[in-house]
Design a protein around this motif. Structure first.
Motif, short mmCIF file in Angstrom:
data_model
loop_
_atom_site.label_atom_id
_atom_site.label_comp_id
_atom_site.label_asym_id
_atom_site.label_seq_id
_atom_site.Cartn_x
_atom_site.Cartn_y
_atom_site.Cartn_z
N ARG A 149 0.83 -1.18 0.00
CA ARG A 149 0.00 0.00 0.00
C ARG A 149 0.87 1.25 0.00
O ARG A 149 1.87 1.32 0.69
N TYR A 178 -9.38 5.29 -0.87
CA TYR A 178 -8.62 5.69 0.32
C TYR A 178 -9.48 5.55 1.57
O TYR A 178 -10.71 5.76 1.53
N GLY A 223 -4.81 10.10 5.22
CA GLY A 223 -5.49 8.96 4.64
C GLY A 223 -4.54 7.92 4.11
O GLY A 223 -3.35 8.19 3.91
N PRO A 265 -5.78 12.15 0.49
CA PRO A 265 -6.91 12.32 -0.43
C PRO A 265 -7.44 13.74 -0.41
O PRO A 265 -7.36 14.44 0.57
N GLU A 292 -4.07 4.78 1.10
CA GLU A 292 -4.56 4.12 -0.09
C GLU A 292 -4.78 2.65 0.22
O GLU A 292 -3.91 1.98 0.79
N TYR A 343 0.69 5.42 0.77
CA TYR A 343 -0.13 6.27 1.61
C TYR A 343 -0.13 7.68 1.02
O TYR A 343 0.89 8.35 0.97
N SER A 351 -6.41 -0.45 -4.90
CA SER A 351 -6.60 0.89 -5.45
C SER A 351 -5.85 0.99 -6.77
O SER A 351 -4.66 0.66 -6.86
#
Length: 576
Positions: free
Chosen positions: A2, A116, A126, A7, A128, A4, A132
């Motif tokens: 992931r 997110y 936030g 958003p 992700e 980060y 995604s």
């Protein structure tokens, strides 16, 4: 793995810097497409060790913060099975489902979905989620049309062939929810006569004028409506050498008498007494409240270049809502993008808006718009102007103020060159200062309430029309009549604004916020001021009061200015 990423959402103001959140987990598990055209995004998200649900947000096309963010929900539904072993305590629900309408799915057709997780207590941070960017919305099914054989009518989803062809005609949409992919085509209006009933726009709506004139109906029995272009998608086009680039002007036509030419119902305002007895478009539709469903909404303009347009490259029609203009180049026109009166909730995102002769983005009695991550540079007078037209040139009253707009994450630089001296008392005052003699081409980056104290004498000189006037009530000061402007509760956030030759920002109305902007990047000549707050007109008019409650916070001011870096005029004072 992931990543980060912070958003951004249209309706969300970021509260601070984006710190990566490693305690939010989740995944986009499934994307389902229903028979009715809707699309459902399903998955789960949670904050490790926390029972309270997290929010889930979606962007399309590009990861946040660059992608267009429209949708948000709370992950508190019955969890999908994969969530149970990851969220603690497992007995709580952490699932989510986001529904996209058929129109939304078409607007972002063929684009990747980025998702997110965000905690309710700090929406600036936030993470992700898994998968995604792994899912893609279905592509639109187009009919391929040869450019040489095409009549310019968009009556179905059309993709032009071959790539980068040349078209010498106006393009008209004859219904809602249609898509045009120009595939790189250039639509050129050089020496092209305007179609009957049109405003000379390169891309517009089909006009009913010819149908009206063919009809035997006359008088009150005669009413013919132009096509509704709501839900249109226009992409991969180049439009040049027209009066307007894109303008979905929709009119209603009537034939007064047998044998006469059909005429459109005029725009009359009930607030304007001189037109009170005349039937206008609002009346024939059954009231002004009917204008929003009548006007084109939900229009998407993507990867379009508008250049050499005499008026506006993109003109968002009156009462237009929820337009999205992204990844486009609006360069070398009279005005770049014009948001016309009573329009609202439009998004102008990741565009180049440059070298337009007058204003880059004009927000005229338009509200709740987002202007985000654009490059706005080299426009003649103003980069972004927020104002309420006083109802000149025909006396059409503006009912809505230019309120609650957000300018965020833009680069706004290098405006200057147009002749704007004497337009308002504030402009005259600034240009009369001794320091202003050093400014060769006055320009403003962002001007809030840019027509505060607009001079009727200036309008008459500029237009050559001695009876121009306004439908708004004016204030007589000396031999002139001046008009009040309205633009409040606007927010200028996290922009880089510099090298605008007169001032980077001017604020002439109350209750506006300027926060976390960088004015320090300038390499050109020093401006008169970084920020100007106040109105000479409102100080001189006894019935009004000085501009107040303009909130400044966290801005990096210009390194060098000819005057004060923050200049208060017209009796305005800093907030204690």
């Amino acid at each position: 793995m992931r990543a980060y990423i912070c958003p951004i959402l249209v309706v969300t103001l970021l509260a601070g810097p984006c710190d990566a959140r490693t305690d939010i987990i989740g995944a986009l598990v499934k994307v389902e497409h229903a028979d009715n055209g809707s699309t459902y995004l399903q998955g789960w998200a949670c904050q490790i060790g926390v029972a309270n649900p997290v929010s889930v947000r979606v962007t399309f096309g590009k990861p946040a913060p660059s992608g267009v963010a429209l949708f948000s929900t709370i992950a508190d539904n019955r969890s999908v099975p994969t969530a149970a072993g990851n969220c603690s305590p497992p007995r709580h629900n952490h699932g989510f489902q986001i529904a996209l309408s058929e129109l939304d799915a078409k607007r972002f057709a063929g684009q990747k979905i980025f998702i997110y997780g965000v905690t309710p207590d700090n929406n600036a941070n936030g993470a992700e989620l898994e998968n995604s960017g792994a899912f893609v919305l279905p592509k639109i099914e187009y009919d391929s049309v040869n450019c040489d054989d095409w009549d310019g009518l968009v009556d179905r989803n059309i993709q032009l062939q071959p790539e980068n062809c040349q078209i010498h005609k106006q393009i008209v949409f004859n219904g809602p929810n249609l898509s045009l992919d120009c595939n790189g085509a250039t639509i050129d209006g050089t020496n092209l006569p305007a179609l009957s009933g049109s405003r000379g726009q390169g891309i517009g709506a089909w006009s009913a004028k010819a149908e009206c004139e063919r009809s035997k109906l006359v008088g009150t029995d005669s009413r013919f409506l132009d096509a509704d272009a709501t839900g249109s998608l226009i992409q991969n086009c180049r439009v040049q050498n027209f009066a307007f680039g894109i303008y979905f002007n929709r009119r209603a036509w009537t034939k007064p008498k047998v044998g006469e030419e059909c005429v459109p119902y005029r725009e009359y305002s009930e607030l304007n007494s001189r037109n009170a007895s005349k039937q206008g478009l609002d009346d024939t539709l059954g009231g002004r409240d009917k204008r929003y469903p009548f006007s084109a909404a939900d229009v998407t303009v993507r990867n379009v270049e508008a250049t050499k347009i005499r008026d506006s490259g993109i003109f968002v029609n009156e009462y237009g809502r929820n337009w999205l203009v992204e990844d486009s180049k609006i360069v070398g026109n009279g005005v770049g993008i014009y948001l016309e009166r009573e329009s609202r909730q439009n998004r102008i995102i990741t565009n180049i808006i440059a070298n337009n002769g007058n204003v880059g983005v004009a927000i005229d009695a338009s509200a709740r718009n987002l202007i985000e991550k654009n490059l706005i540079e080299g426009n003649g007078a103003i980069g972004v102007a927020l104002y309420k037209n006083c109802g000149e040139s025909g006396g059409v009253t503006r009912y809505q103020h230019a309120n609650n707009n957000i300018l965020r994450g833009n680069i706004i630089r290098g405006q200057g060159g147009a002749r704007i001296g004497g337009m308002t008392l504030t402009m005259s005052y600034l240009l009369a200062s001794s320091e202003a003699d050093k400014i060769k081409s006055p320009g403003v980056g962002v001007w809030i309430a840019s027509r505060q104290g607009l001079s009727r004498l200036w309008m008459e000189r500029a237009t050559g029309n001695p009876s121009l006037g306004c439908s708004d009530v004016g204030y007589n000061i000396g031999e002139d009549t001046l008009y009040q402007d309205y633009a409040s509760n606007n927010q200028i956030i996290n922009n880089r604004i510099y090298d605008n030759s007169l001032a980077d920002v001017i604020v002439e109305d109350d209750n506006n916020r300027i926060t976390r902007n960088d004015f320090s990047s300038g390499t050109g000549a020093a401006p008169l001021a970084g920020i100007v707050i106040g109105s000479v007109f409102r100080q001189q008019e006894p019935k009004l009061r000085p501009v107040g409650n303009v909130y400044l916070s966290g801005n990096v001011l210009p390194k060098i200015t000819l005057g004060d870096s923050v200049l208060y005029i017209g009796g305005s004072e800093p907030i204690e």
